[in-house]
Design a protein around this motif. Structure first.
Motif, PDB file in Angstrom:
ATOM      1  N   LYS A  48       0.842  -1.194   0.000  1.00 11.61           N
ATOM      2  CA  LYS A  48       0.000   0.000   0.000  1.00 11.61           C
ATOM      3  C   LYS A  48       0.875   1.241   0.000  1.00 11.61           C
ATOM      4  N   ARG A  49       0.256   2.379  -0.292  1.00 12.72           N
ATOM      5  CA  ARG A  49       0.932   3.679  -0.219  1.00 12.72           C
ATOM      6  C   ARG A  49       0.463   4.383   1.052  1.00 12.72           C
ATOM      7  N   PRO A  50       1.298   4.440   2.069  1.00 17.66           N
ATOM      8  CA  PRO A  50       0.872   5.136   3.295  1.00 17.66           C
ATOM      9  C   PRO A  50       0.757   6.647   3.099  1.00 17.66           C
ATOM     10  N   VAL A  51      -0.329   7.187   3.569  1.00 22.12           N
ATOM     11  CA  VAL A  51      -0.500   8.632   3.697  1.00 22.12           C
ATOM     12  C   VAL A  51      -0.587   8.850   5.199  1.00 22.12           C
ATOM     13  N   VAL A  52       0.422   9.526   5.751  1.00 19.00           N
ATOM     14  CA  VAL A  52       0.538   9.662   7.194  1.00 19.00           C
ATOM     15  C   VAL A  52       0.172  11.088   7.613  1.00 19.00           C
ATOM     16  N   VAL A  53      -0.700  11.188   8.607  1.00 19.16           N
ATOM     17  CA  VAL A  53      -1.138  12.485   9.109  1.00 19.16           C
ATOM     18  C   VAL A  53      -0.704  12.599  10.572  1.00 19.16           C
ATOM     19  N   THR A  99      10.486   7.497  12.532  1.00 20.77           N
ATOM     20  CA  THR A  99      11.032   7.448  11.178  1.00 20.77           C
ATOM     21  C   THR A  99      10.895   8.783  10.458  1.00 20.77           C
ATOM     22  N   LEU A 100       9.713   9.392  10.521  1.00 18.54           N
ATOM     23  CA  LEU A 100       9.437  10.612   9.746  1.00 18.54           C
ATOM     24  C   LEU A 100       9.734  11.906  10.501  1.00 18.54           C
ATOM     25  N   ARG A 101       9.809  11.860  11.813  1.00 16.86           N
ATOM     26  CA  ARG A 101      10.196  12.986  12.676  1.00 16.86           C
ATOM     27  C   ARG A 101       9.473  14.303  12.348  1.00 16.86           C
ATOM     28  N   PRO A 102       8.153  14.323  12.505  1.00 20.37           N
ATOM     29  CA  PRO A 102       7.408  15.556  12.225  1.00 20.37           C
ATOM     30  C   PRO A 102       7.560  16.575  13.344  1.00 20.37           C
ATOM     31  N   ARG A 103       7.273  17.811  13.006  1.00 16.66           N
ATOM     32  CA  ARG A 103       7.182  18.898  13.990  1.00 16.66           C
ATOM     33  C   ARG A 103       5.779  19.463  13.889  1.00 16.66           C
ATOM     34  N   GLY A 104       4.963  19.167  14.845  1.00 14.53           N
ATOM     35  CA  GLY A 104       3.568  19.610  14.795  1.00 14.53           C
ATOM     36  C   GLY A 104       2.807  18.866  13.709  1.00 14.53           C
ATOM     37  N   PHE A 105       1.941  19.591  12.990  1.00 19.41           N
ATOM     38  CA  PHE A 105       1.171  18.961  11.917  1.00 19.41           C
ATOM     39  C   PHE A 105       2.070  18.650  10.724  1.00 19.41           C
ATOM     40  N   MET A 106       1.881  17.474  10.151  1.00 21.24           N
ATOM     41  CA  MET A 106       2.576  17.128   8.908  1.00 21.24           C
ATOM     42  C   MET A 106       1.780  16.051   8.177  1.00 21.24           C
ATOM     43  N   LEU A 107       1.732  16.195   6.875  1.00 26.71           N
ATOM     44  CA  LEU A 107       1.167  15.182   5.994  1.00 26.71           C
ATOM     45  C   LEU A 107       2.331  14.600   5.207  1.00 26.71           C
ATOM     46  N   ALA A 108       2.456  13.280   5.197  1.00 35.18           N
ATOM     47  CA  ALA A 108       3.511  12.619   4.427  1.00 35.18           C
ATOM     48  C   ALA A 108       2.875  11.592   3.499  1.00 35.18           C
ATOM     49  N   ILE A 109       3.328  11.606   2.257  1.00 37.47           N
ATOM     50  CA  ILE A 109       2.873  10.629   1.266  1.00 37.47           C
ATOM     51  C   ILE A 109       4.069   9.733   0.963  1.00 37.47           C
ATOM     52  N   ILE A 110       3.876   8.432   1.067  1.00 27.66           N
ATOM     53  CA  ILE A 110       4.968   7.485   0.905  1.00 27.66           C
ATOM     54  C   ILE A 110       4.620   6.497  -0.201  1.00 27.66           C
ATOM     55  N   ALA A 111       5.577   6.228  -1.070  1.00 33.30           N
ATOM     56  CA  ALA A 111       5.377   5.298  -2.183  1.00 33.30           C
ATOM     57  C   ALA A 111       5.408   3.857  -1.677  1.00 33.30           C
ATOM     58  N   LYS A 112       4.978   2.934  -2.517  1.00 29.93           N
ATOM     59  CA  LYS A 112       4.984   1.522  -2.145  1.00 29.93           C
ATOM     60  C   LYS A 112       6.385   1.001  -1.845  1.00 29.93           C
ATOM     61  N   ASP A 113       7.405   1.618  -2.460  1.00 27.54           N
ATOM     62  CA  ASP A 113       8.779   1.167  -2.204  1.00 27.54           C
ATOM     63  C   ASP A 113       9.375   1.797  -0.955  1.00 27.54           C
ATOM     64  N   GLY A 114       8.601   2.604  -0.249  1.00 29.08           N
ATOM     65  CA  GLY A 114       9.045   3.198   1.004  1.00 29.08           C
ATOM     66  C   GLY A 114       9.669   4.572   0.881  1.00 29.08           C
ATOM     67  N   THR A 115       9.796   5.100  -0.337  1.00 26.98           N
ATOM     68  CA  THR A 115      10.367   6.439  -0.485  1.00 26.98           C
ATOM     69  C   THR A 115       9.314   7.498  -0.140  1.00 26.98           C
ATOM     70  N   ILE A 116       9.787   8.594   0.411  1.00 25.56           N
ATOM     71  CA  ILE A 116       8.895   9.683   0.785  1.00 25.56           C
ATOM     72  C   ILE A 116       8.645  10.536  -0.458  1.00 25.56           C
ATOM     73  N   VAL A 117       7.395  10.597  -0.876  1.00 28.88           N
ATOM     74  CA  VAL A 117       7.008  11.340  -2.070  1.00 28.88           C
ATOM     75  C   VAL A 117       6.846  12.815  -1.740  1.00 28.88           C
ATOM     76  N   ALA A 118       6.203  13.104  -0.604  1.00 29.79           N
ATOM     77  CA  ALA A 118       5.952  14.497  -0.226  1.00 29.79           C
ATOM     78  C   ALA A 118       5.794  14.609   1.280  1.00 29.79           C
ATOM     79  N   ARG A 119       6.216  15.767   1.796  1.00 23.76           N
ATOM     80  CA  ARG A 119       5.976  16.167   3.192  1.00 23.76           C
ATOM     81  C   ARG A 119       5.347  17.544   3.121  1.00 23.76           C
TER      82      ARG A 119
END
Length: 146
Positions: A48-53, A99-119
């Motif tokens: 799957k492609r994780p979208v992390v909030v 792993t992603l180390r956010p500061r406050g609110f952050m949206l992260a989109i991650i590809a199926k291969d585990g690379t971070i597409v967007a923060r």
């Protein structure tokens, strides 16, 4: 006080929304919206492609807005093999947060291969997320006729 109560009720509805979604579609073996405490990014590698909030708490207006935007079009995200992971408890130090180390609110989109597409430091609509995913080479390959 009233705004906090509304936010708490609104956010609490997401848990029942994802549970209801899982009950409606028996062919899906997972709930689409999961807390970070129950999963890790490695669980979804090549599946799957994780979208992390992330947010520092569930009452963060950006978090509430982001979850509302995502819940409006879960079907479009499901077509793109998305799983939504939420983390609103910095003290819990989930593996996803470490792993992603956010500061406050952050949206992260991650590809199926585990690379971070967007923060992103602000909420994104389902349409913006879908466009970002649709540009990925693996997604384009998935869309080709077989």
């Amino acid at each position: 006080m009233v705004k906090r109560l509304i936010a708490a009720v609104f956010v609490g509805g997401f848990a029942s929304l994802s549970a209801a979604q899982g009950a409606e579609t028996s062919d899906e073996p997972f709930e689409m919206i999961l807390p970070a405490s129950e999963t890790s990014l490695e669980d979804w590698l090549w599946l799957k492609r994780p979208v992390v909030v992330f947010a520092d708490n569930a009452a963060d207006p950006r978090y509430v807005e982001q979850m509302a935007l995502l819940s409006e079009r879960l079907d479009a995200l499901d077509e793109r093999d998305v799983v939504i992971i939420t983390d609103t408890d910095p003290a819990a130090r989930s593996s996803v947060r470490q792993t992603l180390r956010p500061r406050g609110f952050m949206l992260a989109i991650i590809a199926k291969d585990g690379t971070i597409v967007a923060r992103k430091p602000a909420p994104w609509s389902e349409r913006e997320i879908s466009r970002s995913i649709d540009k990925l080479p693996l997604r384009q390959q998935e869309q080709r006729p077989k």
